[in-house]
Design an enzyme around this catalytic site. Structure first.
Site, PDB file in Angstrom:
ATOM      1  N   PHE A  12       0.818  -1.221   0.000  1.00  0.00           N
ATOM      2  CA  PHE A  12       0.000   0.000   0.000  1.00  0.00           C
ATOM      3  C   PHE A  12       0.858   1.280   0.000  1.00  0.00           C
ATOM      4  CE2 PHE A  12      -2.090   2.822   3.382  1.00  0.00           C
ATOM      5  CZ  PHE A  12      -2.688   3.664   2.456  1.00  0.00           C
ATOM      6  N   LEU A  36       6.187 -10.161  -2.560  1.00  0.00           N
ATOM      7  CA  LEU A  36       4.797 -10.354  -3.024  1.00  0.00           C
ATOM      8  C   LEU A  36       4.021 -11.319  -2.134  1.00  0.00           C
ATOM      9  CD1 LEU A  36       5.200 -10.343  -6.925  1.00  0.00           C
ATOM     10  CD2 LEU A  36       4.672  -8.444  -5.388  1.00  0.00           C
ATOM     11  N   ALA A  83       9.034  -2.792   3.776  1.00  0.00           N
ATOM     12  CA  ALA A  83       8.530  -4.169   3.784  1.00  0.00           C
ATOM     13  C   ALA A  83       8.255  -4.635   5.211  1.00  0.00           C
ATOM     14  CB  ALA A  83       9.538  -5.103   3.128  1.00  0.00           C
ATOM     15  N   SER A  86       1.981  -6.169   8.233  1.00  0.00           N
ATOM     16  CA  SER A  86       1.500  -4.879   8.741  1.00  0.00           C
ATOM     17  C   SER A  86       0.120  -4.892   9.409  1.00  0.00           C
ATOM     18  CB  SER A  86       1.467  -3.867   7.585  1.00  0.00           C
ATOM     19  OG  SER A  86       0.457  -4.225   6.655  1.00  0.00           O
ATOM     20  N   THR A 135       5.937   2.929  12.800  1.00  0.00           N
ATOM     21  CA  THR A 135       4.551   3.274  13.154  1.00  0.00           C
ATOM     22  C   THR A 135       4.458   3.950  14.515  1.00  0.00           C
ATOM     23  OG1 THR A 135       2.470   2.221  13.814  1.00  0.00           O
ATOM     24  CG2 THR A 135       4.409   0.851  13.941  1.00  0.00           C
ATOM     25  N   ASP A 136       3.381   4.710  14.717  1.00  0.00           N
ATOM     26  CA  ASP A 136       3.140   5.316  16.039  1.00  0.00           C
ATOM     27  C   ASP A 136       2.714   4.259  17.063  1.00  0.00           C
ATOM     28  OD1 ASP A 136       0.578   4.778  15.071  1.00  0.00           O
ATOM     29  OD2 ASP A 136      -0.217   6.799  15.386  1.00  0.00           O
ATOM     30  N   GLU A 137       2.392   3.053  16.577  1.00  0.00           N
ATOM     31  CA  GLU A 137       1.887   2.027  17.501  1.00  0.00           C
ATOM     32  C   GLU A 137       2.959   1.556  18.480  1.00  0.00           C
ATOM     33  OE1 GLU A 137      -0.776  -0.841  15.757  1.00  0.00           O
ATOM     34  OE2 GLU A 137      -1.244   0.504  14.102  1.00  0.00           O
ATOM     35  N   TYR A 161       2.328  -7.035  16.487  1.00  0.00           N
ATOM     36  CA  TYR A 161       2.787  -6.184  15.365  1.00  0.00           C
ATOM     37  C   TYR A 161       3.607  -5.012  15.898  1.00  0.00           C
ATOM     38  CZ  TYR A 161       2.509  -2.258  12.061  1.00  0.00           C
ATOM     39  OH  TYR A 161       2.810  -1.169  11.269  1.00  0.00           O
ATOM     40  N   LYS A 165       7.607  -4.094  15.368  1.00  0.00           N
ATOM     41  CA  LYS A 165       8.085  -2.843  14.777  1.00  0.00           C
ATOM     42  C   LYS A 165       9.004  -2.118  15.770  1.00  0.00           C
ATOM     43  CE  LYS A 165       7.187  -1.204  11.298  1.00  0.00           C
ATOM     44  NZ  LYS A 165       7.775  -1.371   9.935  1.00  0.00           N
ATOM     45  N   HIS A 309      -6.873  -4.247  22.337  1.00  0.00           N
ATOM     46  CA  HIS A 309      -7.116  -3.130  21.416  1.00  0.00           C
ATOM     47  C   HIS A 309      -6.659  -1.781  21.991  1.00  0.00           C
ATOM     48  CE1 HIS A 309     -10.378  -1.410  18.472  1.00  0.00           C
ATOM     49  NE2 HIS A 309      -9.170  -0.939  18.228  1.00  0.00           N
TER      50      HIS A 309
HETATM   51  P1  NAD Z   1       1.400  -3.563   3.322  1.00  0.00           P
HETATM   52  O1  NAD Z   1       1.086  -4.770   4.128  1.00  0.00           O
HETATM   53  O2  NAD Z   1       0.370  -2.987   2.418  1.00  0.00           O
HETATM   54  O3  NAD Z   1       2.677  -3.860   2.398  1.00  0.00           O
HETATM   55  C1  NAD Z   1       3.801  -4.560   2.860  1.00  0.00           C
HETATM   56  C2  NAD Z   1       4.644  -4.959   1.654  1.00  0.00           C
HETATM   57  O4  NAD Z   1       5.800  -5.640   2.126  1.00  0.00           O
HETATM   58  C3  NAD Z   1       3.915  -5.921   0.700  1.00  0.00           C
HETATM   59  O5  NAD Z   1       4.106  -5.515  -0.633  1.00  0.00           O
HETATM   60  C4  NAD Z   1       4.598  -7.260   0.964  1.00  0.00           C
HETATM   61  O6  NAD Z   1       4.609  -8.119  -0.177  1.00  0.00           O
HETATM   62  C5  NAD Z   1       6.012  -6.817   1.345  1.00  0.00           C
HETATM   63  N1  NAD Z   1       6.707  -7.806   2.161  1.00  0.00           N
HETATM   64  C6  NAD Z   1       6.241  -8.433   3.273  1.00  0.00           C
HETATM   65  N2  NAD Z   1       7.169  -9.289   3.727  1.00  0.00           N
HETATM   66  C7  NAD Z   1       8.246  -9.164   2.909  1.00  0.00           C
HETATM   67  C8  NAD Z   1       9.533  -9.786   2.881  1.00  0.00           C
HETATM   68  N3  NAD Z   1       9.883 -10.712   3.788  1.00  0.00           N
HETATM   69  N4  NAD Z   1      10.404  -9.430   1.907  1.00  0.00           N
HETATM   70  C9  NAD Z   1      10.051  -8.498   0.980  1.00  0.00           C
HETATM   71  N5  NAD Z   1       8.843  -7.906   0.950  1.00  0.00           N
HETATM   72  C10 NAD Z   1       7.951  -8.228   1.907  1.00  0.00           C
HETATM   73  O7  NAD Z   1       1.919  -2.495   4.359  1.00  0.00           O
HETATM   74  P2  NAD Z   1       1.789  -0.910   4.354  1.00  0.00           P
HETATM   75  O8  NAD Z   1       0.523  -0.543   5.012  1.00  0.00           O
HETATM   76  O9  NAD Z   1       2.094  -0.402   3.003  1.00  0.00           O
HETATM   77  O10 NAD Z   1       2.963  -0.519   5.358  1.00  0.00           O
HETATM   78  C11 NAD Z   1       4.293  -0.305   4.886  1.00  0.00           C
HETATM   79  C12 NAD Z   1       5.188   0.032   6.059  1.00  0.00           C
HETATM   80  O11 NAD Z   1       4.699   1.192   6.711  1.00  0.00           O
HETATM   81  C13 NAD Z   1       5.240  -1.059   7.124  1.00  0.00           C
HETATM   82  O12 NAD Z   1       6.561  -1.152   7.586  1.00  0.00           O
HETATM   83  C14 NAD Z   1       4.310  -0.566   8.223  1.00  0.00           C
HETATM   84  O13 NAD Z   1       4.719  -1.050   9.465  1.00  0.00           O
HETATM   85  C15 NAD Z   1       4.508   0.932   8.099  1.00  0.00           C
HETATM   86  N6  NAD Z   1       3.351   1.756   8.524  1.00  0.00           N
HETATM   87  C16 NAD Z   1       2.106   1.531   8.013  1.00  0.00           C
HETATM   88  C17 NAD Z   1       1.045   2.347   8.390  1.00  0.00           C
HETATM   89  C18 NAD Z   1      -0.342   2.158   7.821  1.00  0.00           C
HETATM   90  O14 NAD Z   1      -1.275   2.825   8.263  1.00  0.00           O
HETATM   91  N7  NAD Z   1      -0.549   1.307   6.828  1.00  0.00           N
HETATM   92  C19 NAD Z   1       1.266   3.380   9.307  1.00  0.00           C
HETATM   93  C20 NAD Z   1       2.555   3.591   9.808  1.00  0.00           C
HETATM   94  C21 NAD Z   1       3.592   2.778   9.399  1.00  0.00           C
HETATM   95  P1  TYD Z   2      -6.742  -0.974  11.310  1.00  0.00           P
HETATM   96  O1  TYD Z   2      -7.139  -0.375   9.992  1.00  0.00           O
HETATM   97  O2  TYD Z   2      -6.585  -2.450  11.393  1.00  0.00           O
HETATM   98  O3  TYD Z   2      -5.410  -0.211  11.759  1.00  0.00           O
HETATM   99  P2  TYD Z   2      -4.628  -0.256  13.196  1.00  0.00           P
HETATM  100  O4  TYD Z   2      -5.082  -1.421  13.957  1.00  0.00           O
HETATM  101  O5  TYD Z   2      -3.218  -0.368  12.746  1.00  0.00           O
HETATM  102  O6  TYD Z   2      -4.935   1.056  13.855  1.00  0.00           O
HETATM  103  O7  TYD Z   2      -7.799  -0.535  12.394  1.00  0.00           O
HETATM  104  C1  TYD Z   2      -8.094   0.836  12.635  1.00  0.00           C
HETATM  105  C2  TYD Z   2      -9.060   0.891  13.785  1.00  0.00           C
HETATM  106  O8  TYD Z   2     -10.300   0.308  13.366  1.00  0.00           O
HETATM  107  C3  TYD Z   2      -8.628   0.086  14.989  1.00  0.00           C
HETATM  108  O9  TYD Z   2      -9.044   0.770  16.168  1.00  0.00           O
HETATM  109  C4  TYD Z   2      -9.389  -1.219  14.866  1.00  0.00           C
HETATM  110  C5  TYD Z   2     -10.673  -0.799  14.197  1.00  0.00           C
HETATM  111  N1  TYD Z   2     -11.296  -1.803  13.308  1.00  0.00           N
HETATM  112  C6  TYD Z   2     -12.669  -2.088  13.443  1.00  0.00           C
HETATM  113  O10 TYD Z   2     -13.370  -1.518  14.303  1.00  0.00           O
HETATM  114  N2  TYD Z   2     -13.223  -3.011  12.601  1.00  0.00           N
HETATM  115  C7  TYD Z   2     -12.479  -3.656  11.651  1.00  0.00           C
HETATM  116  O11 TYD Z   2     -13.038  -4.518  10.921  1.00  0.00           O
HETATM  117  C8  TYD Z   2     -11.093  -3.340  11.521  1.00  0.00           C
HETATM  118  C9  TYD Z   2     -10.232  -4.034  10.485  1.00  0.00           C
HETATM  119  C10 TYD Z   2     -10.549  -2.399  12.364  1.00  0.00           C
END
Ligand code: NAD
Ligand code: TYD
Length: 376
Positions: A12, A36, A83, A86, A135-137, A161, A165, A309
């Site tokens: 993403f 992938l 990568a 997530s 992440t902020d988590e 998770y 991280k 949670h």
């Molecule tokens: P995502 O799950 O959409 O994408 C992860 C990608 O990493 C995928 O394309 C997957 O194929 C690849 N991948 C997984 N394991 C791998 C491996 N062993 N080798 C090579 N590639 C691998 O995740 P995202 O939401 O795009 O998040 C990307 C990064 O940003 C992560 O490190 C996540 O912790 C961080 N992040 C995400 C969010 C969010 O809201 N989505 C917020 C803060 C930080």
């Molecule tokens: P999520 O998108 O999984 O991100 P994160 O857990 O990393 O914050 O969830 C966002 C918020 O939404 C989290 O408080 C959990 C809640 N949630 C639901 O209430 N229902 C759902 O089906 C999902 C996936 C998340």
């Protein structure tokens, strides 16, 4: 010209980053390394594949030899490490993979970078940088009146998770401190936007509405997240990659706290309005509530809460704002509407990613119904 290795570039944030970077820095070399998994999708990078300085390599970040070879052969001086496994819910049902990929995978990348950049031909890599996207988590959960997380908030990760991280952040920091590897770290809040896998809250609710399914709200729906459009995250990453201080940590957020319930209600209203304005949507999505004469909000369903949670995340990005001039540019209303439109217009994309393995995971998680049980 810069030469970047982007891990997780088919996911993403990674694919949004690639599109953003090609647009802003078309002269740069971009190599994506992605294994992938279910979350990585080559279709996310179709537009980038046309670009002459883009290359996709299918491979694992845990394959140190492969990474070393790529760094040397492609003379890559910047690593943008995205990568990861997530999804918090998946980390609860199966933590082992998170430990392996997020911790060992990051360590493997750090070892490769150290070997090539610091122990090899230093002249070939005069200005290396390893940027770790986190992440902020990692900071844990806030109470209603607590101040937002700053870069000096102690780490208190609550989910497997977040813990994986946090461990990876510590390794990055340790490699900087011990070996002098030039690193930066960013800790970002919840992202939303196009190409997000429909297991995360926003895309899940969108595709569920379009498919006539319910909207599962965990617990009482009062958990708070700070939502940032993915393009603003990419903007923050760009600032750090260009001018971020080596060894520094930067929080990225948008001061946009929303309870899950408010957010899903906003989404419902936007969907109702769009269906009212565009009559063809009723034919395309006959299962959606507005096509059946209902309001989207009628699809809300309170379900059993997520284990452990986190109640509230809020992020203070003053450092990034003050030092590097960061500010989010996409308002929540505008970002949500454009995201909604993207999913409406890209049905083949989300239908394709919700394949057999996705359905198996949902069944594994929630039993035959494939959806969470109704909550108290
Ligand atoms: P995502 O799950 O959409 O994408 C992860 C990608 O990493 C995928 O394309 C997957 O194929 C690849 N991948 C997984 N394991 C791998 C491996 N062993 N080798 C090579 N590639 C691998 O995740 P995202 O939401 O795009 O998040 C990307 C990064 O940003 C992560 O490190 C996540 O912790 C961080 N992040 C995400 C969010 C969010 O809201 N989505 C917020 C803060 C930080
Ligand atoms: P999520 O998108 O999984 O991100 P994160 O857990 O990393 O914050 O969830 C966002 C918020 O939404 C989290 O408080 C959990 C809640 N949630 C639901 O209430 N229902 C759902 O089906 C999902 C996936 C998340």
């Amino acid at each position: 010209m810069s030469r970047l290795l982007v891990t997780g570039g088919a996911g993403f944030i990674g694919s949004n980053f690639i599109h953003y970077w090609i647009h802003r820095h078309p002269e740069d070399r971009l190599v994506v390394l992605d294994s992938l998994t279910y979350a990585g999708n080559p279709a996310n990078l179709e537009a980038a594949a046309e670009h002459p300085s883009f290359r996709f390599v299918q491979g694992d970040i845990r394959d140190q030899e492969l990474v070393e070879e790529l760094l040397r052969r492609e003379a890559l001086e910047t690593i943008v490490h995205l990568a990861a496994e997530s999804h918090v819910d998946r980390s609860i049902s199966g933590p082992d993979l998170f430990i392996d990929v997020n911790i060992n995978g990051t360590h493997s990348l750090l070892k490769a970078a150290r070997r090539v950049w610091l122990e090899g031909d230093k002249n070939a890599f005069p200005k290396p940088r390893f940027h770790h996207v986190s992440t902020d988590e990692v900071y844990g959960s806030l109470g209603p009146g607590d101040a937002a997380f700053t870069e000096s908030t102690p780490y208190r990760p609550n989910s497997p998770y977040a813990a994986s991280k946090a461990a990876s952040d510590h390794l990055v920091r340790a490699y900087q401190h011990t070996y002098g590897l030039p690193t930066t770290i960013s800790n970002c809040s919840n992202n939303y936007g196009p190409y997000q896998f429909p297991e995360k809250l926003i895309p899940l609710c969108i595709v569920n509405l379009l498919s006539g399914k319910t909207l599962p709200i965990y617990g009482d729906g009062q958990n708070v997240r700070d939502w940032l459009h993915v393009e603003d995250h990419c903007r923050g990453l760009e600032l750090i990659l260009k001018d971020g201080r080596i060894g520094e940590i930067y929080n990225i957020g948008s001061r946009n706290e929303q309870t899950n319930l408010d957010l899903v209600r906003l989404l419902c209203r936007s969907m109702d309005n769009l269906f009212a304005k565009r009559s063809e949507l009723g034919d395309r999505y006959p299962e959606a509530p507005p096509s059946r004469g209902q309001l989207c909000e009628e699809s809300l369903e309170f379900v059993t809460d997520r284990l452990g949670h986190d109640r509230r995340y809020a992020i203070d990005s003053s450092r990034l704002e003050g030092e590097l001039g960061f500010g989010s540019t996409i308002t929540f209303d505008r970002g949500m509407e454009s995201t909604l439109l993207w999913y409406l217009d890209n049905e083949p994309w989300w239908r394709a990613v919700m394949d057999e393995s996705y359905r198996e995971w949902m069944t594994d998680q929630y039993g035959k119904s494939g959806s969470p049980p109704a909550g108290a």
